[in-house]
Scaffold this motif. Structure first.
Motif, PDB file in Angstrom:
ATOM      1  N   CYS A   1      30.760  39.118  49.569  1.00  0.00           N
ATOM      2  CA  CYS A   1      30.869  40.480  50.090  1.00  0.00           C
ATOM      3  C   CYS A   1      29.721  41.329  49.525  1.00  0.00           C
ATOM      4  CB  CYS A   1      32.215  41.087  49.712  1.00  0.00           C
ATOM      5  SG  CYS A   1      32.437  41.380  47.936  1.00  0.00           S
TER       6      CYS A   1
ATOM      7  N   GLN B   1      29.805  44.060  47.736  1.00  0.00           N
ATOM      8  CA  GLN B   1      30.012  44.497  46.361  1.00  0.00           C
ATOM      9  C   GLN B   1      29.628  43.409  45.359  1.00  0.00           C
ATOM     10  OE1 GLN B   1      30.884  47.595  45.273  1.00  0.00           O
ATOM     11  NE2 GLN B   1      30.539  46.792  43.198  1.00  0.00           N
ATOM     12  N   CYS B   2      29.997  42.150  45.652  1.00  0.00           N
ATOM     13  CA  CYS B   2      29.668  41.052  44.740  1.00  0.00           C
ATOM     14  C   CYS B   2      28.170  40.761  44.726  1.00  0.00           C
ATOM     15  CB  CYS B   2      30.450  39.789  45.117  1.00  0.00           C
ATOM     16  SG  CYS B   2      32.204  39.868  44.673  1.00  0.00           S
TER      17      CYS B   2
ATOM     18  N   LYS C   1      25.891  43.104  45.191  1.00  0.00           N
ATOM     19  CA  LYS C   1      25.313  44.249  44.494  1.00  0.00           C
ATOM     20  C   LYS C   1      25.585  44.196  43.001  1.00  0.00           C
ATOM     21  CE  LYS C   1      25.511  49.322  44.485  1.00  0.00           C
ATOM     22  NZ  LYS C   1      26.187  50.502  45.110  1.00  0.00           N
ATOM     23  N   GLN C   2      26.828  43.900  42.642  1.00  0.00           N
ATOM     24  CA  GLN C   2      27.216  43.861  41.228  1.00  0.00           C
ATOM     25  C   GLN C   2      28.275  42.777  41.034  1.00  0.00           C
ATOM     26  OE1 GLN C   2      28.728  47.574  39.764  1.00  0.00           O
ATOM     27  NE2 GLN C   2      28.739  46.886  37.628  1.00  0.00           N
TER      28      GLN C   2
ATOM     29  N   ARG D   1      38.250  53.309  43.080  1.00  0.00           N
ATOM     30  CA  ARG D   1      37.712  52.139  42.380  1.00  0.00           C
ATOM     31  C   ARG D   1      36.969  52.546  41.116  1.00  0.00           C
ATOM     32  NH1 ARG D   1      33.314  48.603  42.145  1.00  0.00           N
ATOM     33  NH2 ARG D   1      34.007  46.438  41.859  1.00  0.00           N
TER      34      ARG D   1
ATOM     35  N   THR E   1      41.154  46.306  43.980  1.00  0.00           N
ATOM     36  CA  THR E   1      39.723  46.478  43.733  1.00  0.00           C
ATOM     37  C   THR E   1      39.157  45.417  42.804  1.00  0.00           C
ATOM     38  OG1 THR E   1      40.071  47.898  41.808  1.00  0.00           O
ATOM     39  CG2 THR E   1      40.010  48.972  43.965  1.00  0.00           C
TER      40      THR E   1
ATOM     41  N   PHE F   1      39.265  46.482  49.837  1.00  0.00           N
ATOM     42  CA  PHE F   1      38.935  47.621  48.984  1.00  0.00           C
ATOM     43  C   PHE F   1      39.403  48.906  49.648  1.00  0.00           C
ATOM     44  CE2 PHE F   1      35.273  44.959  47.341  1.00  0.00           C
ATOM     45  CZ  PHE F   1      35.855  44.748  46.108  1.00  0.00           C
TER      46      PHE F   1
END
Length: 262
Positions: A85, A87-88, A90-91, A201, A232, A261
């Protein structure tokens, strides 16, 4: 003399028959007991109420929604196939991977509510059955090695006292016993904070900072954190950080249900 020998012979026959009857009855009872585990319904399905050997019958298990696509790292449900995804990418989270067999939707959502908020033990046992079977099947199908330890997400002592039980610990102990893994329960939650469902989050991450302390050396250990629902991933990340600080080499998250999320 002949008559006496005949009488002794008849007596021995009676004793032998009596012994064989006893042995037959003993083994018959054992056989029936074993067959009963497979043939005789022991439960009533929680959803359709039909007599069944499962607490949720195979037919009704089909109504529990599974994700079509999900992130390979955090198990976030995705609309289309992708390895990770946004988010993963990105961070990346601190934990290594997440296994979640179901989506947090009705009827599973209602069953979890009945167990956590209303204390319905039968619902908890039914969900525990599903959880154990799903984890076991996944690791067999993927030919993966199981972790060495299993641990629950701990509650703050005030929440534990108020609710009187920790659903994560209940599932964790079931999985430990079912899979033959050691149960690790030396994680303490030192900060209570606000209910996670009321926070964004970013607020969840901030409120959970330094909330968990591990008592023990986990150097080189592979450990699975068990929880009921993951939203989250902030709680899973905070517990994972504490475990890796204690030396854990790999941290996996096992959750029964996953939500998108907020």
């Amino acid at each position: 003399m002949y008559k006496s020998s005949e009488q002794n012979h008849d007596s021995r026959l009676l004793i032998s028959r009596h012994f064989l009857n006893k042995q037959y009855q003993h083994h018959s009872k054992k056989l029936l007991a074993l067959l009963g585990n497979y043939l005789i319904p022991k439960h009533h399905c929680l959803l359709c109420d039909e007599a069944n050997k499962y607490r949720i019958c195979i037919h009704c298990q089909g109504f529990l929604i599974k994700p079509h696509y999900s992130c390979q790292r955090c198990a976030l449900p995705l609309r289309h196939f992708a390895l990770f995804c946004g988010q993963c990418l990105k961070q990346p989270p601190i934990y290594d991977t997440v296994f979640s067999p179901y989506l947090y939707q009705t009827p599973l959502k209602q069953l979890l509510y009945d167990y956590k908020q209303k204390g319905h033990e039968y619902a908890g046992k039914a969900l525990g059955d599903l959880f154990c079977q799903a984890v076991s099947l996944y690791y067999q199908q993927q030919h993966l090695s199981l972790p060495t330890l299993v641990t629950p997400v701990p509650l703050h002592w005030q929440d534990q006292w108020r609710r009187s039980f920790n659903q994560s610990e209940f599932f964790s102990r079931l999985l430990s016993k079912y899979l033959g893994l050691e149960h690790f329960d030396r994680i303490t939650r030192t900060k209570r904070g606000k209910p996670q469902k009321e926070l964004t989050r970013k607020q969840r991450i901030k409120s959970l900072r330094d909330s968990f302390v591990v008592n023990g050396d986990l150097t080189g250990q592979s450990i699975a954190i068990v929880d009921d629902v993951m939203t989250t991933g902030a709680t899973a990340n905070a517990v994972s950080l504490a475990l890796k600080k204690a030396g854990a080499s790999q941290v996996t998250i096992w959750v029964l249900a996953r939500t998108p999320f907020n």
